[in-house]
Design a protein around this motif. Structure first.
Motif, PDB file in Angstrom:
ATOM      1  N   GLU A  71       4.713 -13.891 -71.932  1.00  0.00           N
ATOM      2  CA  GLU A  71       4.204 -13.853 -73.304  1.00  0.00           C
ATOM      3  C   GLU A  71       2.871 -13.111 -73.398  1.00  0.00           C
ATOM      4  OE1 GLU A  71       4.300 -17.988 -74.375  1.00  0.00           O
ATOM      5  OE2 GLU A  71       6.428 -17.885 -74.915  1.00  0.00           O
ATOM      6  N   GLY A 112       2.311 -10.472 -71.725  1.00  0.00           N
ATOM      7  CA  GLY A 112       2.598  -9.075 -71.434  1.00  0.00           C
ATOM      8  C   GLY A 112       2.552  -8.718 -69.961  1.00  0.00           C
ATOM      9  N   THR A 143      13.039 -12.399 -73.406  1.00  0.00           N
ATOM     10  CA  THR A 143      12.542 -12.367 -74.780  1.00  0.00           C
ATOM     11  C   THR A 143      11.259 -11.539 -74.862  1.00  0.00           C
ATOM     12  OG1 THR A 143      13.529 -14.510 -75.275  1.00  0.00           O
ATOM     13  CG2 THR A 143      11.734 -13.800 -76.699  1.00  0.00           C
ATOM     14  N   ALA A 144      10.376 -11.726 -73.891  1.00  0.00           N
ATOM     15  CA  ALA A 144       9.123 -10.964 -73.878  1.00  0.00           C
ATOM     16  C   ALA A 144       9.388  -9.469 -73.691  1.00  0.00           C
ATOM     17  CB  ALA A 144       8.207 -11.485 -72.771  1.00  0.00           C
ATOM     18  N   TYR A 145      10.335  -9.121 -72.813  1.00  0.00           N
ATOM     19  CA  TYR A 145      10.711  -7.714 -72.634  1.00  0.00           C
ATOM     20  C   TYR A 145      11.198  -7.130 -73.957  1.00  0.00           C
ATOM     21  CZ  TYR A 145      10.455  -6.673 -67.618  1.00  0.00           C
ATOM     22  OH  TYR A 145      10.023  -6.371 -66.351  1.00  0.00           O
ATOM     23  N   ALA A 146      12.062  -7.866 -74.641  1.00  0.00           N
ATOM     24  CA  ALA A 146      12.617  -7.380 -75.907  1.00  0.00           C
ATOM     25  C   ALA A 146      11.519  -7.199 -76.951  1.00  0.00           C
ATOM     26  CB  ALA A 146      13.686  -8.341 -76.409  1.00  0.00           C
ATOM     27  N   ARG A 147      10.630  -8.173 -77.062  1.00  0.00           N
ATOM     28  CA  ARG A 147       9.540  -8.078 -78.035  1.00  0.00           C
ATOM     29  C   ARG A 147       8.612  -6.905 -77.736  1.00  0.00           C
ATOM     30  NH1 ARG A 147       8.289 -14.432 -78.318  1.00  0.00           N
ATOM     31  NH2 ARG A 147       9.908 -14.977 -79.825  1.00  0.00           N
ATOM     32  N   ALA A 148       8.405  -6.641 -76.458  1.00  0.00           N
ATOM     33  CA  ALA A 148       7.515  -5.548 -76.063  1.00  0.00           C
ATOM     34  C   ALA A 148       8.207  -4.189 -76.139  1.00  0.00           C
ATOM     35  CB  ALA A 148       7.003  -5.784 -74.634  1.00  0.00           C
ATOM     36  N   GLY A 149       9.522  -4.203 -76.352  1.00  0.00           N
ATOM     37  CA  GLY A 149      10.272  -2.954 -76.391  1.00  0.00           C
ATOM     38  C   GLY A 149      10.352  -2.293 -75.035  1.00  0.00           C
ATOM     39  N   LYS A 150      10.176  -3.075 -74.006  1.00  0.00           N
ATOM     40  CA  LYS A 150      10.173  -2.535 -72.646  1.00  0.00           C
ATOM     41  C   LYS A 150      11.581  -2.484 -72.085  1.00  0.00           C
ATOM     42  CE  LYS A 150       8.014  -2.996 -68.181  1.00  0.00           C
ATOM     43  NZ  LYS A 150       6.841  -3.365 -67.454  1.00  0.00           N
TER      44      LYS A 150
END
Length: 86
Positions: A30, A32, A60-67
Protein backbone atom coordinates in the motif's frame (compact mmCIF):
# COMPACT_ATOMS: atom_id res chain seq x y z
CA UNK A 1 8.19 -1.04 7.98
CA UNK A 2 11.59 -2.64 8.22
CA UNK A 3 11.33 -2.76 12.00
CA UNK A 4 7.85 -4.32 11.77
CA UNK A 5 9.20 -6.99 9.48
CA UNK A 6 12.11 -7.68 11.84
CA UNK A 7 9.79 -7.96 14.84
CA UNK A 8 7.39 -10.23 12.94
CA UNK A 9 10.24 -12.62 12.20
CA UNK A 10 10.93 -13.01 15.93
CA UNK A 11 7.38 -14.11 16.80
CA UNK A 12 7.38 -17.77 17.83
CA UNK A 13 3.66 -18.53 17.46
CA UNK A 14 3.04 -19.48 13.81
CA UNK A 15 -0.48 -18.00 13.71
CA UNK A 16 0.59 -14.60 15.05
CA UNK A 17 3.78 -14.59 12.98
CA UNK A 18 1.81 -15.25 9.78
CA UNK A 19 -0.64 -12.49 10.61
CA UNK A 20 2.14 -10.01 11.33
CA UNK A 21 4.01 -10.85 8.13
CA UNK A 22 0.80 -10.69 6.09
CA UNK A 23 -0.06 -7.27 7.49
CA UNK A 24 3.49 -6.03 6.93
CA UNK A 25 3.51 -7.23 3.31
CA UNK A 26 0.20 -5.50 2.60
CA UNK A 27 1.41 -2.30 4.30
CA UNK A 28 4.54 -2.29 2.12
CA UNK A 29 2.38 -2.79 -0.96
CA UNK A 30 0.00 0.00 0.00
CA UNK A 31 3.01 2.29 0.52
CA UNK A 32 4.18 1.53 -3.02
CA UNK A 33 7.11 -0.66 -1.96
CA UNK A 34 5.94 -3.57 -4.07
CA UNK A 35 9.26 -5.40 -4.32
CA UNK A 36 9.66 -5.37 -0.55
CA UNK A 37 6.04 -6.50 -0.15
CA UNK A 38 6.78 -9.55 -2.29
CA UNK A 39 9.93 -10.29 -0.28
CA UNK A 40 7.97 -10.25 2.98
CA UNK A 41 5.14 -12.35 1.53
CA UNK A 42 7.71 -14.91 0.46
CA UNK A 43 8.76 -15.37 4.11
CA UNK A 44 5.27 -16.48 5.21
CA UNK A 45 5.76 -20.18 5.79
CA UNK A 46 3.06 -21.75 7.93
CA UNK A 47 -0.27 -20.41 6.71
CA UNK A 48 -1.39 -20.54 3.09
CA UNK A 49 -4.33 -18.24 3.81
CA UNK A 50 -1.96 -15.55 5.12
CA UNK A 51 0.16 -15.90 1.97
CA UNK A 52 -2.92 -15.72 -0.23
CA UNK A 53 -4.23 -12.65 1.61
CA UNK A 54 -0.84 -10.93 1.29
CA UNK A 55 -0.71 -11.72 -2.44
CA UNK A 56 -4.22 -10.33 -2.88
CA UNK A 57 -3.18 -7.09 -1.19
CA UNK A 58 -0.05 -6.88 -3.30
CA UNK A 59 -2.01 -7.54 -6.50
CA UNK A 60 -4.45 -4.79 -5.58
CA UNK A 61 -1.57 -2.38 -4.97
CA UNK A 62 0.00 -3.30 -8.34
CA UNK A 63 -3.32 -2.62 -10.08
CA UNK A 64 -3.83 0.71 -8.31
CA UNK A 65 -0.30 1.79 -9.18
CA UNK A 66 -0.78 0.76 -12.80
CA UNK A 67 2.37 -1.30 -12.53
CA UNK A 68 2.94 -4.22 -14.83
CA UNK A 69 4.33 -7.42 -13.40
CA UNK A 70 7.85 -7.94 -14.69
CA UNK A 71 9.91 -11.12 -14.93
CA UNK A 72 11.40 -10.68 -11.45
CA UNK A 73 7.94 -10.35 -9.91
CA UNK A 74 6.66 -13.32 -11.91
CA UNK A 75 9.45 -15.51 -10.58
CA UNK A 76 8.78 -14.47 -6.98
CA UNK A 77 5.02 -14.92 -7.40
CA UNK A 78 5.50 -18.34 -8.97
CA UNK A 79 7.70 -19.42 -6.08
CA UNK A 80 5.19 -18.16 -3.50
CA UNK A 81 2.14 -19.61 -5.26
CA UNK A 82 3.77 -22.98 -5.83
CA UNK A 83 4.33 -23.18 -2.08
CA UNK A 84 0.69 -22.52 -1.18
CA UNK A 85 -0.29 -26.18 -1.39
CA UNK A 86 2.34 -27.22 1.16
Amino acid sequence: FDRASEVAETIQDAFNKGNALKDTAVAYAEAGQLDRALEVAETIQDDASDKAYALGGIATAYARAGKRVGEKERQILHKIISGLDK
